[in-house]
Design a protein around this motif. Structure first.
Motif, PDB file in Angstrom:
ATOM      1  N   ALA A  73       0.591  -1.139  -0.053  1.00  0.00           N
ATOM      2  CA  ALA A  73      -0.091   0.172  -0.066  1.00  0.00           C
ATOM      3  C   ALA A  73       0.918   1.250  -0.062  1.00  0.00           C
ATOM      4  O   ALA A  73       0.502   2.100  -0.643  1.00  0.00           O
ATOM      5  CB  ALA A  73      -0.884   0.063   1.082  1.00  0.00           C
ATOM      6  N   ILE A  74       2.099   1.281   0.729  1.00  0.00           N
ATOM      7  CA  ILE A  74       2.949   2.372   0.751  1.00  0.00           C
ATOM      8  C   ILE A  74       3.388   2.607  -0.406  1.00  0.00           C
ATOM      9  O   ILE A  74       3.427   3.760  -1.205  1.00  0.00           O
ATOM     10  CB  ILE A  74       3.960   2.115   1.693  1.00  0.00           C
ATOM     11  N   VAL A  75       4.045   1.607  -1.232  1.00  0.00           N
ATOM     12  CA  VAL A  75       4.434   1.568  -2.553  1.00  0.00           C
ATOM     13  C   VAL A  75       3.282   2.093  -3.712  1.00  0.00           C
ATOM     14  O   VAL A  75       3.416   3.108  -4.345  1.00  0.00           O
ATOM     15  CB  VAL A  75       4.966   0.401  -3.122  1.00  0.00           C
ATOM     16  N   SER A  76       2.166   1.731  -3.335  1.00  0.00           N
ATOM     17  CA  SER A  76       1.210   2.089  -4.362  1.00  0.00           C
ATOM     18  C   SER A  76       0.811   3.572  -4.207  1.00  0.00           C
ATOM     19  O   SER A  76       0.804   4.239  -5.143  1.00  0.00           O
ATOM     20  CB  SER A  76      -0.162   1.410  -3.981  1.00  0.00           C
ATOM     21  N   LEU A  77       0.878   4.048  -3.103  1.00  0.00           N
ATOM     22  CA  LEU A  77       0.808   5.437  -2.694  1.00  0.00           C
ATOM     23  C   LEU A  77       1.692   6.341  -3.221  1.00  0.00           C
ATOM     24  O   LEU A  77       1.708   7.299  -3.878  1.00  0.00           O
ATOM     25  CB  LEU A  77       0.483   5.815  -1.278  1.00  0.00           C
ATOM     26  N   VAL A  78       3.091   6.032  -3.097  1.00  0.00           N
ATOM     27  CA  VAL A  78       4.040   6.645  -3.491  1.00  0.00           C
ATOM     28  C   VAL A  78       3.989   6.563  -5.193  1.00  0.00           C
ATOM     29  O   VAL A  78       4.229   7.826  -5.685  1.00  0.00           O
ATOM     30  CB  VAL A  78       5.494   5.829  -3.302  1.00  0.00           C
ATOM     31  N   ASP A  79       3.619   5.767  -5.828  1.00  0.00           N
ATOM     32  CA  ASP A  79       3.408   5.576  -7.240  1.00  0.00           C
ATOM     33  C   ASP A  79       2.295   6.512  -7.707  1.00  0.00           C
ATOM     34  O   ASP A  79       2.284   7.347  -8.588  1.00  0.00           O
ATOM     35  CB  ASP A  79       3.043   4.283  -7.739  1.00  0.00           C
ATOM     36  N   ILE A  80       1.197   6.795  -6.769  1.00  0.00           N
ATOM     37  CA  ILE A  80       0.271   7.558  -7.282  1.00  0.00           C
ATOM     38  C   ILE A  80       0.758   9.118  -7.041  1.00  0.00           C
ATOM     39  O   ILE A  80       0.474   9.771  -7.946  1.00  0.00           O
ATOM     40  CB  ILE A  80      -1.311   7.446  -6.213  1.00  0.00           C
ATOM     41  N   TYR A  81       1.282   9.312  -6.147  1.00  0.00           N
ATOM     42  CA  TYR A  81       1.877  10.696  -5.802  1.00  0.00           C
ATOM     43  C   TYR A  81       2.627  11.245  -6.983  1.00  0.00           C
ATOM     44  O   TYR A  81       2.947  12.248  -7.312  1.00  0.00           O
ATOM     45  CB  TYR A  81       2.161  10.859  -4.423  1.00  0.00           C
TER      46      TYR A  81
ATOM     47  N   ALA B 252      10.865   3.523   3.714  1.00  0.00           N
ATOM     48  CA  ALA B 252      12.249   3.197   4.165  1.00  0.00           C
ATOM     49  C   ALA B 252      12.529   2.660   5.666  1.00  0.00           C
ATOM     50  O   ALA B 252      13.259   1.945   5.890  1.00  0.00           O
ATOM     51  CB  ALA B 252      12.930   4.540   3.670  1.00  0.00           C
ATOM     52  N   LYS B 253      11.479   3.381   6.466  1.00  0.00           N
ATOM     53  CA  LYS B 253      11.735   3.132   7.968  1.00  0.00           C
ATOM     54  C   LYS B 253      11.224   1.384   7.984  1.00  0.00           C
ATOM     55  O   LYS B 253      11.742   0.920   8.960  1.00  0.00           O
ATOM     56  CB  LYS B 253      10.837   3.818   8.759  1.00  0.00           C
ATOM     57  N   GLU B 254      10.367   0.862   7.060  1.00  0.00           N
ATOM     58  CA  GLU B 254      10.095  -0.190   7.270  1.00  0.00           C
ATOM     59  C   GLU B 254      10.730  -1.283   6.238  1.00  0.00           C
ATOM     60  O   GLU B 254      10.507  -2.421   5.906  1.00  0.00           O
ATOM     61  CB  GLU B 254       8.646  -0.595   6.916  1.00  0.00           C
ATOM     62  N   ASP B 255      11.939  -0.677   5.712  1.00  0.00           N
ATOM     63  CA  ASP B 255      12.816  -1.451   4.695  1.00  0.00           C
ATOM     64  C   ASP B 255      12.224  -1.943   3.521  1.00  0.00           C
ATOM     65  O   ASP B 255      12.638  -3.107   3.153  1.00  0.00           O
ATOM     66  CB  ASP B 255      13.581  -2.797   5.451  1.00  0.00           C
ATOM     67  N   CYS B 256      11.399  -1.138   2.940  1.00  0.00           N
ATOM     68  CA  CYS B 256      10.826  -1.490   1.606  1.00  0.00           C
ATOM     69  C   CYS B 256      11.805  -0.935   0.710  1.00  0.00           C
ATOM     70  O   CYS B 256      12.386   0.172   0.626  1.00  0.00           O
ATOM     71  CB  CYS B 256       9.520  -0.492   1.470  1.00  0.00           C
ATOM     72  N   PHE B 257      12.308  -2.040  -0.316  1.00  0.00           N
ATOM     73  CA  PHE B 257      13.394  -1.748  -1.116  1.00  0.00           C
ATOM     74  C   PHE B 257      13.056  -0.536  -1.979  1.00  0.00           C
ATOM     75  O   PHE B 257      13.918   0.259  -2.173  1.00  0.00           O
ATOM     76  CB  PHE B 257      13.602  -3.039  -1.806  1.00  0.00           C
ATOM     77  N   GLN B 258      11.893  -0.652  -2.545  1.00  0.00           N
ATOM     78  CA  GLN B 258      11.618   0.426  -3.434  1.00  0.00           C
ATOM     79  C   GLN B 258      11.850   1.851  -2.880  1.00  0.00           C
ATOM     80  O   GLN B 258      12.402   2.746  -3.488  1.00  0.00           O
ATOM     81  CB  GLN B 258      10.343   0.173  -4.162  1.00  0.00           C
ATOM     82  N   CYS B 259      11.377   1.962  -1.703  1.00  0.00           N
ATOM     83  CA  CYS B 259      11.389   3.320  -0.984  1.00  0.00           C
ATOM     84  C   CYS B 259      12.997   3.570  -0.534  1.00  0.00           C
ATOM     85  O   CYS B 259      13.068   4.649  -0.688  1.00  0.00           O
ATOM     86  CB  CYS B 259      10.300   3.127   0.199  1.00  0.00           C
ATOM     87  N   LEU B 260      13.625   2.539  -0.119  1.00  0.00           N
ATOM     88  CA  LEU B 260      14.980   3.061  -0.027  1.00  0.00           C
ATOM     89  C   LEU B 260      15.696   3.343  -1.171  1.00  0.00           C
ATOM     90  O   LEU B 260      16.528   4.310  -1.350  1.00  0.00           O
ATOM     91  CB  LEU B 260      15.593   1.405   0.595  1.00  0.00           C
ATOM     92  N   LEU B 261      15.342   2.799  -2.506  1.00  0.00           N
ATOM     93  CA  LEU B 261      15.905   3.215  -3.637  1.00  0.00           C
ATOM     94  C   LEU B 261      15.686   4.656  -4.058  1.00  0.00           C
ATOM     95  O   LEU B 261      16.481   5.597  -4.379  1.00  0.00           O
ATOM     96  CB  LEU B 261      15.679   2.285  -4.796  1.00  0.00           C
ATOM     97  N   TYR B 262      14.167   5.106  -3.604  1.00  0.00           N
ATOM     98  CA  TYR B 262      13.773   6.363  -3.966  1.00  0.00           C
ATOM     99  C   TYR B 262      14.446   7.270  -3.200  1.00  0.00           C
ATOM    100  O   TYR B 262      14.845   8.553  -3.275  1.00  0.00           O
ATOM    101  CB  TYR B 262      12.111   6.436  -3.816  1.00  0.00           C
TER     102      TYR B 262
END
Length: 84
Positions: A26-34, A56-66
């Motif tokens: 859900a976090i990644v989906s919201l990032v993509d929407i925004y 990134a605080k939850e170690d989401c790989f895509q968010c860490l890259l962003y």
């Protein structure tokens, strides 16, 4: 079929609030929407950054890259929004 951005954002926010199994998705989906949706959204960049930091605080790989390459992400977002 038309997509209602407000309903989509509310739906993903509810998933995040539930702290369930699909919170990261859900976090990644919201990032993509925004970041990449061409519809009108207020405070697009700050909201994307908020969810990227949350992921990134939850170690989401895509968010860490962003987060690591934030300036490039913003430049790519601006470029995509200029395309018609």
């Amino acid at each position: 079929m038309d997509v209602n951005l407000e309903n989509s954002i509310r739906y993903y926010q509810k998933i995040i609030d539930l702290n369930g199994r699909y919170r990261g998705d859900a976090i990644v989906s919201l990032v993509d929407i925004y970041l990449y949706n061409k519809g009108h959204i207020d405070n697009r960049v700050s909201k994307a950054k908020f969810y990227i930091d949350m992921g990134a605080k939850e170690d989401c790989f895509q968010c860490l890259l962003y987060q690591k390459d934030w300036l490039s992400v913003v430049n790519r977002m601006n470029y995509l929004h200029q395309l018609k």
